[in-house]
Design an enzyme around this catalytic site. Structure first.
Site, short mmCIF file in Angstrom:
data_model
loop_
_atom_site.label_atom_id
_atom_site.label_comp_id
_atom_site.label_asym_id
_atom_site.label_seq_id
_atom_site.Cartn_x
_atom_site.Cartn_y
_atom_site.Cartn_z
N THR A 1 0.86 -1.18 0.00
CA THR A 1 0.00 0.00 0.00
C THR A 1 0.89 1.23 0.00
O THR A 1 1.90 1.28 0.70
CB THR A 1 -1.02 0.00 1.16
OG1 THR A 1 -1.98 1.03 0.92
CG2 THR A 1 -0.38 0.18 2.52
N CYS B 1 -3.15 7.98 7.35
CA CYS B 1 -3.73 6.64 7.31
C CYS B 1 -2.78 5.64 7.98
O CYS B 1 -1.58 5.90 8.09
CB CYS B 1 -3.99 6.20 5.88
SG CYS B 1 -5.25 7.15 5.01
N HIS C 1 -5.62 -0.91 4.71
CA HIS C 1 -5.28 0.52 4.66
C HIS C 1 -6.44 1.29 5.29
O HIS C 1 -7.47 1.51 4.65
CB HIS C 1 -5.05 0.94 3.21
CG HIS C 1 -4.54 2.34 3.05
ND1 HIS C 1 -3.48 2.63 2.23
CD2 HIS C 1 -4.92 3.52 3.57
CE1 HIS C 1 -3.25 3.94 2.24
NE2 HIS C 1 -4.13 4.50 3.06
#
Length: 159
Positions: A21, A27, A44
């Site tokens: 990711t 995040c 994620h």
């Protein structure tokens, strides 16, 4: 083979797949690895708490709903919850300026909620690379369970 995980998304894979990711700012990426099966998942997470929102929500977007969802999916594939090795990356403070520390610190709130959910579920958090103010890329190697973290500024580490 490489599987890419977008924002508010997750992917499962088994050896020799790598799951990646990109763009982890505030995040948080959470990896799960079952060493016996060489099975892994990467989630994620964008926000900490789904209870602050109403309507039809995507569970992968939130720590409180995404982590349990991924664990259930891994268990369907034969993983034992007690064997899962969990690692966490991201949660940077990406906003600056007056009031940003108190109002906009989504990264810190994401980290805290992930830790709470992981502990509440009895999962083993074995490593983390969180906080700071730089974006990261996270790569889970399902052959080994190693997570490579690439931090903006050409810093690479394996956790």
């Amino acid at each position: 083979m490489e599987l890419q995980v977008g924002i508010a998304d997750y992917k499962l894979g088994s050896s020799p797949v790598k799951i990646v990711t990109y763009g982890l700012g505030s995040c948080v990426g959470v990896s799960f690895y079952e060493p016996r099966l060489k099975l892994g998942a990467l989630l994620h997470i964008m926000l900490p708490d789904s209870t602050q929102f109403s309507g039809k929500l995507k569970p992968e977007k939130f720590a409180d709903t995404g982590i349990p969802l991924v664990v259930r999916e891994l268990e369907k594939q034969g993983a034992r919850k007690s064997s899962l090795e969990v690692k966490m990356v991201g949660g940077a403070q990406m906003f600056s300026g007056p009031g940003a520390q108190t109002v906009m610190n989504i990264g810190e709130r994401n980290i805290e909620m992930c830790r709470k959910v992981i502990a509440r579920m009895g999962l083993k958090l074995v490593a983390e690379d969180v906080g700071g103010n730089k974006g990261r890329t996270m790569i889970l190697d399902t052959a080994t369970g190693n997570v490579t973290v690439k931090i903006i500024g050409n810093i690479v580490k394996v956790i």
